[in-house]
Design a protein around this motif. Structure first.
Motif, PDB file in Angstrom:
ATOM      1  N   SER A 101      -6.689   6.777  -0.671  1.00 20.91           N
ATOM      2  CA  SER A 101      -5.709   5.709  -0.509  1.00 20.91           C
ATOM      3  C   SER A 101      -6.048   4.865   0.715  1.00 20.91           C
ATOM      4  O   SER A 101      -6.674   5.335   1.664  1.00 20.91           O
ATOM      5  CB  SER A 101      -4.299   6.295  -0.352  1.00 20.91           C
ATOM      6  N   HIS A 156       2.572   2.091  -2.382  1.00 23.79           N
ATOM      7  CA  HIS A 156       2.377   2.593  -3.753  1.00 23.79           C
ATOM      8  C   HIS A 156       1.249   1.797  -4.400  1.00 23.79           C
ATOM      9  O   HIS A 156       1.468   1.074  -5.375  1.00 23.79           O
ATOM     10  CB  HIS A 156       3.669   2.506  -4.568  1.00 23.79           C
ATOM     11  N   GLU A 157       0.067   1.925  -3.829  1.00 24.77           N
ATOM     12  CA  GLU A 157      -1.115   1.200  -4.302  1.00 24.77           C
ATOM     13  C   GLU A 157      -1.352   1.478  -5.785  1.00 24.77           C
ATOM     14  O   GLU A 157      -1.551   2.615  -6.200  1.00 24.77           O
ATOM     15  CB  GLU A 157      -2.340   1.626  -3.489  1.00 24.77           C
ATOM     16  N   VAL A 211      -4.427   6.489 -10.427  1.00 29.40           N
ATOM     17  CA  VAL A 211      -4.619   6.283  -8.991  1.00 29.40           C
ATOM     18  C   VAL A 211      -6.024   6.735  -8.603  1.00 29.40           C
ATOM     19  O   VAL A 211      -6.446   7.846  -8.926  1.00 29.40           O
ATOM     20  CB  VAL A 211      -3.566   7.058  -8.186  1.00 29.40           C
ATOM     21  N   TYR A 257       0.800  -1.220   0.000  1.00 28.48           N
ATOM     22  CA  TYR A 257       0.000   0.000   0.000  1.00 28.48           C
ATOM     23  C   TYR A 257       0.835   1.274   0.000  1.00 28.48           C
ATOM     24  O   TYR A 257       0.302   2.369  -0.103  1.00 28.48           O
ATOM     25  CB  TYR A 257      -0.951   0.008   1.202  1.00 28.48           C
TER      26      TYR A 257
END
Length: 392
Positions: free
Chosen positions: A152, A130-131, A148, A128
């Motif tokens: 987040s 760098h989801e 994205v 997570y």
């Protein structure tokens, strides 16, 4: 003499009209077709044509995509079954193997498969920090990186995904369900969900849209299962009732329906068994029950189709979800036990044995999904602003 005969056969094949060559190539297994792309420019052009992809897909034989990972590697293997499934035929490595982490530029990426539809895979970086989500076609090594999404994931919030095709068959969509949670500081159980949101990404337009809140509680371990134009999750509502949540991809609305045994805790997974929605339940200490919805969407059409006795070493309380992939004509079944191993079970004799998937030694995991080979380019369906990348 054999060399002369071989050269004559090769020249004969090369001199055939293009439409006959296409007809022959489209009937070959996926791995052979990939090799044929390297024979000559003519065959390369024929195989890369959208018409070839459509013809080959209509004849493609369903198999599995098997994801295996250990401490250092994460790779997927496309496997196939023999034509005659009336006998003891296990998955075979007849296609190819590829490194999932190759889609990411992050050295600490950990890529998992969150969906498989018509030969396209939904991939997710479970790190997570760098989801990221990807859609990949492993046969032609193409992939796209999704923009994205908003909100987040940070503990204790959770997210789950689904990937599917609208009932009209003209739009691929990814569904992202996000939940903020308040947890009991002692037990860690969820006390309430102060905020939830459902987001939909269209592969055809290349954009995310927020369509409102998600009306049920989801678990981050629950992957959406695609069937007949809908995404399905096994869930609990906010008072603890077990339900199957269904998201209509065409109309983008949620509607739930009951599992085969309302009011009972389920340790299960959803799947497609002989064209019917099925539920594979492992809550019993001695058997695995497979229920089938004979008439899709009709709650009273649930039927207990198969009962599998557990191997002696697996009898007892279980916390493992079991997935069913295929029932052969002789009654034998291919199952995945948790993320540990695949089993080949006989409902008549009760015998079971592990399928050798060449797993690495030491800590490792395995997951699998249905897969149908498809040579269609992602560029033919992705939005105009979407960049299609290559793993070559």
């Amino acid at each position: 003499m054999d060399l002369i005969r071989s050269n004559r056969e090769t020249m004969f094949l090369m001199n055939l009209p293009s439409h006959l060559i296409l007809e022959i190539l489209s009937r070959l297994p996926a791995k052979t077709i990939i090799q044929c792309r390297c024979v000559c420019q003519l065959w390369l052009r024929l195989i890369d044509n959208h018409h070839f992809a459509a013809v080959n897909f209509s004849r493609a034989r369903p198999g599995l995509v098997v994801h295996q990972s250990d401490l250092f590697k994460s790779f997927a293997r496309l496997v196939d079954f023999d034509d005659d499934d009336s006998q003891d035929h296990l998955p075979r490595n007849t296609m190819l193997k590829f490194n999932l982490n190759a889609v990411s530029t992050f050295p600490d990426a950990s890529i998992a498969i969150d969906g498989s539809v018509n030969g396209f895979l939904l991939l997710r970086d479970v790190n997570y920090a760098h989801e990221t989500l990807y859609v990949c076609n492993p046969l032609n090594r193409e992939y796209i990186v999704l923009p994205v999404a908003r909100r987040s994931v940070r503990y204790p919030s959770v997210v789950t995904h689904g990937f599917g095709l609208t009932s009209a068959g003209n739009e691929y969509k990814i569904v992202r369900v996000f939940h903020e949670r308040e947890l009991d500081p002692i037990t860690g159980s969820c006390l309430r969900i102060p905020f939830s949101e459902c987001q939909v990404y269209s592969l055809n337009t290349g954009t995310w849209r927020t369509i409102g809140d998600a009306p049920f509680g989801y678990d981050s371990r629950s992957l959406g299962f695609f069937f007949q134009g809908n995404i399905h999750w096994l869930i609990q509502d906010f008072v603890g009732n077990e339900l199957i949540s269904c998201f209509d991809l065409e109309n983008e609305v949620f509607h739930p329906f009951a599992p085969p045994f309302p009011g009972r805790k389920i340790l299960g997974s959803l799947g497609n068994l002989k064209g019917c929605l099925c539920l594979c339940d492992n809550s019993s200490e001695s058997v695995i029950e497979i229920w089938v919805m004979k008439e899709y969407g009709v709650e009273n059409s649930w039927c207990k189709e198969i009962v599998v006795k557990k191997m002696p070493e697996l009898v007892g309380p279980s916390f493992q979800i079991v997935h069913v992939f295929r029932v052969f004509r002789d009654g034998k079944i291919l199952l995945l036990w948790g993320d540990f191993f695949m089993l080949y079970c006989c409902t008549k004799s009760g015998d079971a044995r592990e399928v050798d998937m060449a797993q690495p030694s030491g800590p490792n995991s395995i997951e699998a999904m249905h897969y149908v080979p498809n040579f269609q380019s992602l560029g033919s369906i992705a939005g105009l602003e979407t960049t299609v990348n290559s793993l070559f």
